[in-house]
Design a protein around this motif. Structure first.
Motif, PDB file in Angstrom:
ATOM      1  N   ALA A  81     -93.909  66.303 -49.177  1.00 23.56           N
ATOM      2  CA  ALA A  81     -92.876  67.128 -49.699  1.00 23.56           C
ATOM      3  C   ALA A  81     -92.270  66.295 -50.706  1.00 23.56           C
ATOM      4  CB  ALA A  81     -92.353  65.791 -48.424  1.00 23.56           C
ATOM      5  N   THR A  82     -91.330  67.056 -51.204  1.00 25.01           N
ATOM      6  CA  THR A  82     -90.550  66.377 -52.578  1.00 25.01           C
ATOM      7  C   THR A  82     -89.085  65.484 -52.699  1.00 25.01           C
ATOM      8  OG1 THR A  82     -91.695  67.964 -53.522  1.00 25.01           O
ATOM      9  CG2 THR A  82     -90.269  67.264 -54.719  1.00 25.01           C
ATOM     10  N   PRO A  83     -89.089  64.857 -52.694  1.00 24.15           N
ATOM     11  CA  PRO A  83     -87.596  64.531 -52.795  1.00 24.15           C
ATOM     12  C   PRO A  83     -86.425  64.870 -53.587  1.00 24.15           C
ATOM     13  CG  PRO A  83     -89.292  62.111 -53.919  1.00 24.15           C
ATOM     14  CD  PRO A  83     -89.946  63.741 -53.302  1.00 24.15           C
ATOM     15  N   LYS A  84     -85.669  64.955 -52.886  1.00 21.17           N
ATOM     16  CA  LYS A  84     -84.540  66.361 -53.568  1.00 21.17           C
ATOM     17  C   LYS A  84     -83.348  64.897 -52.598  1.00 21.17           C
ATOM     18  CE  LYS A  84     -82.361  70.815 -53.580  1.00 21.17           C
ATOM     19  NZ  LYS A  84     -82.608  72.435 -52.658  1.00 21.17           N
ATOM     20  N   GLY A  85     -82.131  64.794 -54.451  1.00 20.32           N
ATOM     21  CA  GLY A  85     -81.166  64.048 -53.114  1.00 20.32           C
ATOM     22  C   GLY A  85     -81.360  62.884 -52.820  1.00 20.32           C
ATOM     23  N   GLU A  86     -80.195  62.688 -51.444  1.00 25.72           N
ATOM     24  CA  GLU A  86     -80.826  61.787 -50.976  1.00 25.72           C
ATOM     25  C   GLU A  86     -82.184  61.580 -49.219  1.00 25.72           C
ATOM     26  OE1 GLU A  86     -77.479  60.121 -49.102  1.00 25.72           O
ATOM     27  OE2 GLU A  86     -76.761  59.905 -50.763  1.00 25.72           O
ATOM     28  N   GLY A  87     -82.507  63.270 -49.658  1.00 27.59           N
ATOM     29  CA  GLY A  87     -83.555  63.123 -48.263  1.00 27.59           C
ATOM     30  C   GLY A  87     -85.168  64.142 -49.439  1.00 27.59           C
ATOM     31  N   SER A  88     -85.546  65.894 -48.369  1.00 32.61           N
ATOM     32  CA  SER A  88     -86.459  66.126 -49.256  1.00 32.61           C
ATOM     33  C   SER A  88     -86.246  67.094 -48.840  1.00 32.61           C
ATOM     34  CB  SER A  88     -88.119  65.123 -48.851  1.00 32.61           C
ATOM     35  OG  SER A  88     -87.066  64.945 -47.424  1.00 32.61           O
ATOM     36  N   LEU A  89     -87.475  68.439 -49.573  1.00 33.66           N
ATOM     37  CA  LEU A  89     -87.214  69.431 -49.291  1.00 33.66           C
ATOM     38  C   LEU A  89     -89.079  70.098 -49.003  1.00 33.66           C
ATOM     39  CD1 LEU A  89     -86.521  72.047 -49.977  1.00 33.66           C
ATOM     40  CD2 LEU A  89     -87.898  72.644 -51.922  1.00 33.66           C
ATOM     41  N   VAL A  90     -88.766  70.050 -47.796  1.00 33.44           N
ATOM     42  CA  VAL A  90     -90.410  69.990 -47.443  1.00 33.44           C
ATOM     43  C   VAL A  90     -91.193  71.853 -47.565  1.00 33.44           C
ATOM     44  CG1 VAL A  90     -91.753  69.738 -45.094  1.00 33.44           C
ATOM     45  CG2 VAL A  90     -89.940  68.385 -45.745  1.00 33.44           C
ATOM     46  N   HIS A  91     -92.223  71.371 -48.459  1.00 34.19           N
ATOM     47  CA  HIS A  91     -93.001  72.767 -48.585  1.00 34.19           C
ATOM     48  C   HIS A  91     -93.815  73.308 -47.828  1.00 34.19           C
ATOM     49  CE1 HIS A  91     -93.879  76.686 -50.532  1.00 34.19           C
ATOM     50  NE2 HIS A  91     -95.208  76.294 -50.829  1.00 34.19           N
ATOM     51  N   TRP A  92     -94.341  74.348 -46.776  1.00 35.68           N
ATOM     52  CA  TRP A  92     -95.348  74.949 -46.134  1.00 35.68           C
ATOM     53  C   TRP A  92     -96.055  76.264 -46.802  1.00 35.68           C
ATOM     54  CZ3 TRP A  92     -96.956  71.746 -42.136  1.00 35.68           C
ATOM     55  CH2 TRP A  92     -95.987  70.463 -41.523  1.00 35.68           C
ATOM     56  N   SER A  93     -97.311  75.983 -46.806  1.00 35.47           N
ATOM     57  CA  SER A  93     -98.256  77.053 -46.890  1.00 35.47           C
ATOM     58  C   SER A  93     -99.255  77.107 -46.266  1.00 35.47           C
ATOM     59  CB  SER A  93     -98.420  76.735 -48.664  1.00 35.47           C
ATOM     60  OG  SER A  93     -99.447  77.322 -49.002  1.00 35.47           O
ATOM     61  N   LEU A  94     -99.144  78.196 -45.866  1.00 43.92           N
ATOM     62  CA  LEU A  94    -100.449  78.649 -44.497  1.00 43.92           C
ATOM     63  C   LEU A  94    -100.982  79.915 -45.658  1.00 43.92           C
ATOM     64  CD1 LEU A  94     -97.963  79.212 -41.730  1.00 43.92           C
ATOM     65  CD2 LEU A  94     -99.021  76.757 -42.641  1.00 43.92           C
ATOM     66  N   GLU A  95    -102.209  79.118 -45.721  1.00 43.24           N
ATOM     67  CA  GLU A  95    -103.491  80.626 -46.332  1.00 43.24           C
ATOM     68  C   GLU A  95    -104.127  80.595 -45.255  1.00 43.24           C
ATOM     69  OE1 GLU A  95    -105.054  78.301 -49.801  1.00 43.24           O
ATOM     70  OE2 GLU A  95    -103.351  77.696 -50.483  1.00 43.24           O
ATOM     71  N   TYR A  96    -104.748  82.038 -45.251  1.00 47.47           N
ATOM     72  CA  TYR A  96    -105.675  82.687 -44.123  1.00 47.47           C
ATOM     73  C   TYR A  96    -106.184  83.940 -44.614  1.00 47.47           C
ATOM     74  CZ  TYR A  96    -101.478  85.594 -44.010  1.00 47.47           C
ATOM     75  OH  TYR A  96    -100.822  86.306 -44.089  1.00 47.47           O
ATOM     76  N   GLU A  97    -107.024  84.129 -43.418  1.00 43.26           N
ATOM     77  CA  GLU A  97    -108.022  85.261 -44.050  1.00 43.26           C
ATOM     78  C   GLU A  97    -108.544  85.990 -42.978  1.00 43.26           C
ATOM     79  OE1 GLU A  97    -112.787  87.047 -44.863  1.00 43.26           O
ATOM     80  OE2 GLU A  97    -111.843  85.269 -44.933  1.00 43.26           O
ATOM     81  N   LYS A  98    -108.029  86.871 -42.041  1.00 41.27           N
ATOM     82  CA  LYS A  98    -107.634  87.418 -40.678  1.00 41.27           C
ATOM     83  C   LYS A  98    -108.708  87.973 -40.158  1.00 41.27           C
ATOM     84  CE  LYS A  98    -102.818  89.886 -42.366  1.00 41.27           C
ATOM     85  NZ  LYS A  98    -102.299  91.199 -42.057  1.00 41.27           N
ATOM     86  N   LEU A  99    -109.141  88.089 -39.219  1.00 44.61           N
ATOM     87  CA  LEU A  99    -110.120  88.897 -38.523  1.00 44.61           C
ATOM     88  C   LEU A  99    -110.141  90.215 -38.473  1.00 44.61           C
ATOM     89  CD1 LEU A  99    -110.821  86.757 -35.063  1.00 44.61           C
ATOM     90  CD2 LEU A  99    -112.503  86.751 -37.643  1.00 44.61           C
ATOM     91  N   LYS A 100    -109.056  90.767 -38.825  1.00 48.01           N
ATOM     92  CA  LYS A 100    -108.634  92.369 -38.564  1.00 48.01           C
ATOM     93  C   LYS A 100    -107.692  92.930 -39.287  1.00 48.01           C
ATOM     94  CE  LYS A 100    -108.606  92.384 -34.255  1.00 48.01           C
ATOM     95  NZ  LYS A 100    -108.606  92.796 -33.038  1.00 48.01           N
ATOM     96  N   GLU A 101    -107.413  93.534 -40.097  1.00 46.19           N
ATOM     97  CA  GLU A 101    -106.200  93.951 -40.815  1.00 46.19           C
ATOM     98  C   GLU A 101    -104.698  94.562 -39.936  1.00 46.19           C
ATOM     99  OE1 GLU A 101    -106.249  97.250 -42.961  1.00 46.19           O
ATOM    100  OE2 GLU A 101    -108.166  97.078 -44.034  1.00 46.19           O
ATOM    101  N   ASP A 102    -105.044  94.323 -38.658  1.00 44.94           N
ATOM    102  CA  ASP A 102    -103.373  94.249 -37.747  1.00 44.94           C
ATOM    103  C   ASP A 102    -102.923  92.959 -37.614  1.00 44.94           C
ATOM    104  OD1 ASP A 102    -105.791  93.815 -36.022  1.00 44.94           O
ATOM    105  OD2 ASP A 102    -105.476  95.299 -34.046  1.00 44.94           O
ATOM    106  N   VAL A 103    -103.769  92.518 -37.985  1.00 43.77           N
ATOM    107  CA  VAL A 103    -103.470  90.767 -37.415  1.00 43.77           C
ATOM    108  C   VAL A 103    -102.205  90.668 -38.204  1.00 43.77           C
ATOM    109  CG1 VAL A 103    -103.626  88.225 -37.739  1.00 43.77           C
ATOM    110  CG2 VAL A 103    -105.978  90.213 -36.383  1.00 43.77           C
TER     111      VAL A 103
END
Length: 150
Positions: free
Chosen positions: A105-127
């Motif tokens: 969460a990064t301050p932005k104006g009176e609120g904030s910007l929430v950044h999500w990052s999902l890092e993964y390794e699939k078990l199979k290519e078709d996932v």
């Protein structure tokens, strides 16, 4: 085609970065009170709330199905308002060999910007890429932001 991947997304909320960060770092069990339609429960399995190395167990509904995840808190960065979770058990590991979630969460104006990052390794290519999970987390963030500013 690589089995490794990363999806990212942002959402602006009216709550401060500090308040949002505090919910995920120290009080994640409150998330089920804020958005019970998405998250039914959050229990401490090991360690203490707000501490690295602690293990949290989540009950949630994703894509219309009840799911579970057990996550270890790998890192809490109070300066940059970020938390890193590593999924160690649960439904996600039926399709992914490894799964890491980082929220910042990064301050932005009176609120904030929430950044999500999902890092993964699939078990199979078709996932598929976990884009619906990313949207789920963005929606949870909106609910938390609304709750914190109500």
């Amino acid at each position: 085609m690589s089995l490794f991947g990363k999806v990212e997304g942002d959402v602006e909320i009216k709550a401060s970065a500090e308040k949002f960060h505090e919910v995920f770092s120290g009080r994640p069990h409150h998330v089920s009170n804020v958005c019970p339609d998405k998250v039914q429960g959050c229990a401490l399995h090991e360690g203490d709330w707000g501490n690295e190395g602690s293990v949290i167990y989540w009950d949630y509904v994703h894509d219309g199905q009840a799911k579970v995840a057990k996550e270890r808190i790998e890192a809490i960065d109070d300066t940059n308002k970020s938390i890193t979770f590593k999924v160690i058990e649960g439904d996600l590991l039926q399709e992914y060999k490894s799964f890491r979630i980082v929220v910042r969460a990064t301050p932005k104006g009176e609120g904030s910007l929430v950044h999500w990052s999902l890092e993964y390794e699939k078990l199979k290519e078709d996932v598929p890429e976990p884009k619906t999970l990313l949207q789920f987390l963005i929606d949870v963030s909106k609910d938390i932001g609304t709750h914190l500013t109500a």
